[in-house]
Design a protein around this motif. Structure first.
Motif, PDB file in Angstrom:
ATOM      1  N   VAL A 277      -7.950  44.793 -20.685  1.00  0.00           N
ATOM      2  CA  VAL A 277      -7.667  45.836 -19.701  1.00  0.00           C
ATOM      3  C   VAL A 277      -6.682  46.847 -20.284  1.00  0.00           C
ATOM      4  CG1 VAL A 277      -6.852  46.325 -17.364  1.00  0.00           C
ATOM      5  CG2 VAL A 277      -7.980  44.137 -17.867  1.00  0.00           C
ATOM      6  N   VAL A 278      -7.140  48.058 -20.462  1.00  0.00           N
ATOM      7  CA  VAL A 278      -6.273  49.127 -20.982  1.00  0.00           C
ATOM      8  C   VAL A 278      -5.367  49.626 -19.859  1.00  0.00           C
ATOM      9  CG1 VAL A 278      -6.239  51.490 -21.875  1.00  0.00           C
ATOM     10  CG2 VAL A 278      -7.848  49.812 -22.813  1.00  0.00           C
TER      11      VAL A 278
ATOM     12  N   VAL B 268     -12.233  57.888 -23.813  1.00  0.00           N
ATOM     13  CA  VAL B 268     -12.052  57.182 -22.551  1.00  0.00           C
ATOM     14  C   VAL B 268     -13.318  57.330 -21.707  1.00  0.00           C
ATOM     15  CG1 VAL B 268     -10.633  56.952 -20.472  1.00  0.00           C
ATOM     16  CG2 VAL B 268      -9.567  57.648 -22.641  1.00  0.00           C
ATOM     17  N   SER B 269     -13.980  56.196 -21.450  1.00  0.00           N
ATOM     18  CA  SER B 269     -15.207  56.251 -20.644  1.00  0.00           C
ATOM     19  C   SER B 269     -15.014  55.568 -19.287  1.00  0.00           C
ATOM     20  CB  SER B 269     -16.377  55.607 -21.391  1.00  0.00           C
ATOM     21  OG  SER B 269     -16.274  54.193 -21.383  1.00  0.00           O
ATOM     22  N   ALA B 270     -13.757  55.360 -18.895  1.00  0.00           N
ATOM     23  CA  ALA B 270     -13.483  54.784 -17.575  1.00  0.00           C
ATOM     24  C   ALA B 270     -14.073  55.686 -16.495  1.00  0.00           C
ATOM     25  CB  ALA B 270     -11.980  54.632 -17.379  1.00  0.00           C
ATOM     26  N   SER B 271     -14.401  55.109 -15.348  1.00  0.00           N
ATOM     27  CA  SER B 271     -15.013  55.888 -14.266  1.00  0.00           C
ATOM     28  C   SER B 271     -14.055  56.943 -13.740  1.00  0.00           C
ATOM     29  CB  SER B 271     -15.430  54.963 -13.119  1.00  0.00           C
ATOM     30  OG  SER B 271     -14.284  54.564 -12.371  1.00  0.00           O
ATOM     31  N   LEU B 272     -14.616  57.937 -13.079  1.00  0.00           N
ATOM     32  CA  LEU B 272     -13.797  58.963 -12.429  1.00  0.00           C
ATOM     33  C   LEU B 272     -12.834  58.310 -11.437  1.00  0.00           C
ATOM     34  CD1 LEU B 272     -13.249  62.001 -11.758  1.00  0.00           C
ATOM     35  CD2 LEU B 272     -14.979  61.759  -9.976  1.00  0.00           C
ATOM     36  N   GLY B 273     -13.327  57.308 -10.695  1.00  0.00           N
ATOM     37  CA  GLY B 273     -12.488  56.623  -9.722  1.00  0.00           C
ATOM     38  C   GLY B 273     -11.260  55.994 -10.362  1.00  0.00           C
ATOM     39  N   VAL B 274     -11.433  55.412 -11.544  1.00  0.00           N
ATOM     40  CA  VAL B 274     -10.303  54.811 -12.270  1.00  0.00           C
ATOM     41  C   VAL B 274      -9.338  55.897 -12.745  1.00  0.00           C
ATOM     42  CG1 VAL B 274      -9.670  53.592 -14.398  1.00  0.00           C
ATOM     43  CG2 VAL B 274     -11.486  52.692 -12.927  1.00  0.00           C
ATOM     44  N   LEU B 275      -9.875  57.003 -13.251  1.00  0.00           N
ATOM     45  CA  LEU B 275      -9.011  58.100 -13.707  1.00  0.00           C
ATOM     46  C   LEU B 275      -8.179  58.666 -12.559  1.00  0.00           C
ATOM     47  CD1 LEU B 275     -11.395  60.070 -16.119  1.00  0.00           C
ATOM     48  CD2 LEU B 275      -9.564  58.481 -16.740  1.00  0.00           C
ATOM     49  N   GLN B 276      -8.685  58.544 -11.340  1.00  0.00           N
ATOM     50  CA  GLN B 276      -7.959  59.066 -10.174  1.00  0.00           C
ATOM     51  C   GLN B 276      -6.901  58.079  -9.666  1.00  0.00           C
ATOM     52  OE1 GLN B 276     -11.288  59.918  -7.578  1.00  0.00           O
ATOM     53  NE2 GLN B 276     -11.544  61.989  -8.384  1.00  0.00           N
ATOM     54  N   THR B 277      -6.820  56.901 -10.276  1.00  0.00           N
ATOM     55  CA  THR B 277      -5.784  55.925  -9.914  1.00  0.00           C
ATOM     56  C   THR B 277      -4.766  55.836 -11.045  1.00  0.00           C
ATOM     57  OG1 THR B 277      -6.810  53.977 -10.943  1.00  0.00           O
ATOM     58  CG2 THR B 277      -7.562  54.573  -8.725  1.00  0.00           C
TER      59      THR B 277
ATOM     60  N   TRP C 291     -15.898  49.923  -4.626  1.00  0.00           N
ATOM     61  CA  TRP C 291     -14.718  50.711  -4.271  1.00  0.00           C
ATOM     62  C   TRP C 291     -13.447  49.877  -4.398  1.00  0.00           C
ATOM     63  CZ3 TRP C 291     -11.871  50.447   0.620  1.00  0.00           C
ATOM     64  CH2 TRP C 291     -10.882  51.448   0.730  1.00  0.00           C
ATOM     65  N   SER C 292     -13.504  48.624  -3.999  1.00  0.00           N
ATOM     66  CA  SER C 292     -12.322  47.760  -4.034  1.00  0.00           C
ATOM     67  C   SER C 292     -11.972  47.304  -5.446  1.00  0.00           C
ATOM     68  CB  SER C 292     -12.547  46.509  -3.164  1.00  0.00           C
ATOM     69  OG  SER C 292     -12.930  46.862  -1.864  1.00  0.00           O
ATOM     70  N   ASN C 293     -12.940  47.354  -6.340  1.00  0.00           N
ATOM     71  CA  ASN C 293     -12.739  46.854  -7.701  1.00  0.00           C
ATOM     72  C   ASN C 293     -11.900  47.841  -8.509  1.00  0.00           C
ATOM     73  OD1 ASN C 293     -13.105  46.120 -10.477  1.00  0.00           O
ATOM     74  ND2 ASN C 293     -14.952  45.003  -9.908  1.00  0.00           N
ATOM     75  N   ARG C 294     -10.746  47.398  -8.978  1.00  0.00           N
ATOM     76  CA  ARG C 294      -9.837  48.322  -9.667  1.00  0.00           C
ATOM     77  C   ARG C 294     -10.401  48.861 -10.976  1.00  0.00           C
ATOM     78  NH1 ARG C 294      -5.289  45.591 -13.210  1.00  0.00           N
ATOM     79  NH2 ARG C 294      -6.334  43.724 -13.953  1.00  0.00           N
ATOM     80  N   PHE C 295     -11.447  48.228 -11.503  1.00  0.00           N
ATOM     81  CA  PHE C 295     -12.048  48.707 -12.746  1.00  0.00           C
ATOM     82  C   PHE C 295     -13.155  49.734 -12.510  1.00  0.00           C
ATOM     83  CE2 PHE C 295     -10.885  44.220 -14.246  1.00  0.00           C
ATOM     84  CZ  PHE C 295      -9.604  44.624 -14.599  1.00  0.00           C
ATOM     85  N   PHE C 296     -13.462  50.060 -11.252  1.00  0.00           N
ATOM     86  CA  PHE C 296     -14.514  51.039 -10.944  1.00  0.00           C
ATOM     87  C   PHE C 296     -14.090  52.041  -9.873  1.00  0.00           C
ATOM     88  CE2 PHE C 296     -16.597  47.188 -12.514  1.00  0.00           C
ATOM     89  CZ  PHE C 296     -17.266  47.714 -13.608  1.00  0.00           C
ATOM     90  N   LYS C 297     -13.572  51.549  -8.741  1.00  0.00           N
ATOM     91  CA  LYS C 297     -13.091  52.403  -7.651  1.00  0.00           C
ATOM     92  C   LYS C 297     -14.162  53.344  -7.107  1.00  0.00           C
ATOM     93  CE  LYS C 297      -9.673  52.076  -6.148  1.00  0.00           C
ATOM     94  NZ  LYS C 297      -9.280  51.094  -5.098  1.00  0.00           N
ATOM     95  N   GLY C 298     -15.395  52.844  -7.040  1.00  0.00           N
ATOM     96  CA  GLY C 298     -16.488  53.637  -6.497  1.00  0.00           C
ATOM     97  C   GLY C 298     -17.765  53.438  -7.285  1.00  0.00           C
TER      98      GLY C 298
END
Length: 499
Positions: A263-264, A291-300, A421-428
């Protein structure tokens, strides 16, 4: 002695720095760090490997590759928790995902063309029974006419996006339910046309970016449901195996450059390189990071950037919506719903918009499974993710009993509720097209910051929200990095919004 104090201070600082990266002292470290092993991260890695950049490491937070493309066992069969359709088939251009899934790519996945043509005869009233087919046909026909008018209007708007409007505003301009869809049947048809595709309602979805939709305009109007027991994720594995070491017997990826359950949490970037810190207190050093994390992750706040990303980058990230799309699977002891040609999809028209609205039965895809799928989105997704599954099951069964009042509708025996949505590694689930953006905003969200590069479906100007968008975005972002790393052409030009 006084003259040596500054030197001693510098030595102490160096000791601290070297100590921090002691684990890296014996190795030069990978040239590139890829954060995330979803479709875009895996695609970016393949593109870099093709040009000889093989000195990289892929850091993936979960225990698998594929990201939001993920199969799981339910009721004895593998079903898709995330992406499920290849969207955009049989058009002038070939969808690259279709090529891999069912074309020359050689996977030959079991796929089924989804036929939505019979919804007019499969729309159920709130308290049960079917609406008259002609009534629903009339509503669908009017909706299609308004969509066509919207496409023509979108073509006349200035390319800057400053004249863009919501899909709902366009509906009102066409005198199509000027106060929004009000009756249950109007609402469910509107929901099927928009929310079922974009996971958000017409009032927040861009007209200019979605009508006509490039995916269907370029690749074709057909969509194919992936019902293969190998899973849709086998497409991601297909890409990964072209450059990552694979065990010849099991087919599992055994490449030491792929690090799962990593986990980065922090990305430090300097003029000379980057360091990436993980939750298990390891530090990786490289020349570049993508960085290929989801947009939802970038917003957290999951990943901290040091120094903080510039304001133009933060604004571009927050300007886009991360939508939530939830596919709820229900297993029953027996079938009680209509089967046969023209019955695969059916709608439930509730006075509460988006309340268990779009249903699908699987006599073709999963024969004998006695299973239904109902799709919810947006606020209903968030509500359902926060309640116990047995409550969701009770609500869904109550809806079915209302739909089929003359049938013996038993209790469901199993339920599967994905929680993206609840998953901190995706958030949507995927990004949606915001109002007023154009090529300029997509350039900004894709643009590198120093040695930090960005990719993901949300960086695809034409195909965000789709699997092919993630795949193509990985290639595009890798090419930007390759240009810098190989040709020293590191300047990324963003044309002005009105250019």
């Amino acid at each position: 002695m006084l003259e040596m104090k500054p030197l001693r201070a510098i030595v102490l600082v160096l000791v601290v720095v070297v100590g921090q990266y002691a684990s890296l002292a014996s190795a030069a470290g990978p040239k590139v760090i890829i954060v995330g092993a979803g479709m875009s991260g895996i695609s970016a890695g393949k593109r870099m490997a093709e040009v000889g950049i093989t000195d990289f490491v892929i850091l993936e937070a979960t225990d698998r590759i594929g990201g939001r493309i993920h199969k799981t066992k339910f009721a004895g069969v593998n079903v898709e928790m995330g992406a499920n359709w290849v969207e955009g088939v049989n058009g002038d251009e070939m969808n690259p995902i279709w090529t891999m899934a069912n074309g020359t790519g050689g996977l030959n996945l079991r796929t089924f063309r989804s036929d939505f043509d019979n919804l007019a005869r499969n729309t159920y009233k709130q308290e049960g029974g079917l609406y008259e087919e002609k009534l629903v046909e009339k509503i669908i026909k009017r909706t299609d006419e308004v969509e066509e008018s919207g496409s023509k209007l979108a073509g006349t708007l200035h390319h800057s996006g400053q004249q863009d409007m919501s899909v709902m505003a366009m509906q009102r301009l066409n005198d199509h339910m000027p106060n929004g869809p009000s009756t249950p049947v109007d609402m469910v048809v509107d929901y099927y046309q928009h929310d079922f595709e974009f996971a958000e309602p017409p009032r927040v979805t861009s007209l200019q970016n979605t009508q006509p939709l490039p995916t269907f305009d370029n690749f074709g109007d057909d969509v194919y449901f992936v019902g293969d027991q190998r899973g849709f994720e086998s497409v991601v594995y297909h890409v990964a195996r072209q450059y990552l070491k694979t065990d010849s017997k099991s087919g599992n990826i055994v490449d030491p450059r792929l690090k799962l359950n990593t986990v980065v949490r922090e990305i430090n970037y300097f003029p000379s390189g980057v360091t990436v810190g993980t939750e298990d207190n390891k530090v990786y050093r490289a020349d570049y990071v993508i960085v290929s994390a989801s947009l939802g992750v970038l917003q957290t706040g999951l990943i901290r950037f040091k120094p903080q990303l510039p304001s133009w980058k933060i604004v571009s990230i927050y300007q886009f919506d991360m939508a939530v799309y939830t596919k709820i699977f229900l297993k029953f002891p027996k079938r009680f719903w209509p089967e046969g040609p023209g019955t695969e999809f059916f709608l439930y028209a509730s006075e509460r918009r988006g309340y268990y609205p779009v249903w699908q039965q699987f006599e073709k895809q999963y024969p004998g499974s006695d299973m239904l799928l109902v799709t919810v989105t947006d606020d209903e997704s968030r509500r359902i993710e926060q309640q116990p599954d047995n409550q969701t099951m009770a609500e869904a069964v109550e809806v079915l009993r209302k739909m089929f009042p003359g049938k013996d509708v038993p209790e469901a025996t199993e339920i599967l509720v994905p929680r993206w949505w609840s998953n901190r590694f995706f958030k949507g689930s995927f990004s949606n097209w915001p109002i007023g953006v154009n090529r300029y905003e997509y350039d900004l969200i894709r643009a590198p910051v120093g040695r930090v590069y960005f990719t993901g479906e949300h960086t695809s100007e034409k195909y965000n929200g789709y699997v092919h968008g993630a795949y193509l975005a990985g290639i595009d972002s890798a090419d930007i990095l390759i240009k810098c790393a190989k040709k020293k052409m590191c300047k990324y030009n963003v044309k002005g919004k009105h250019d």
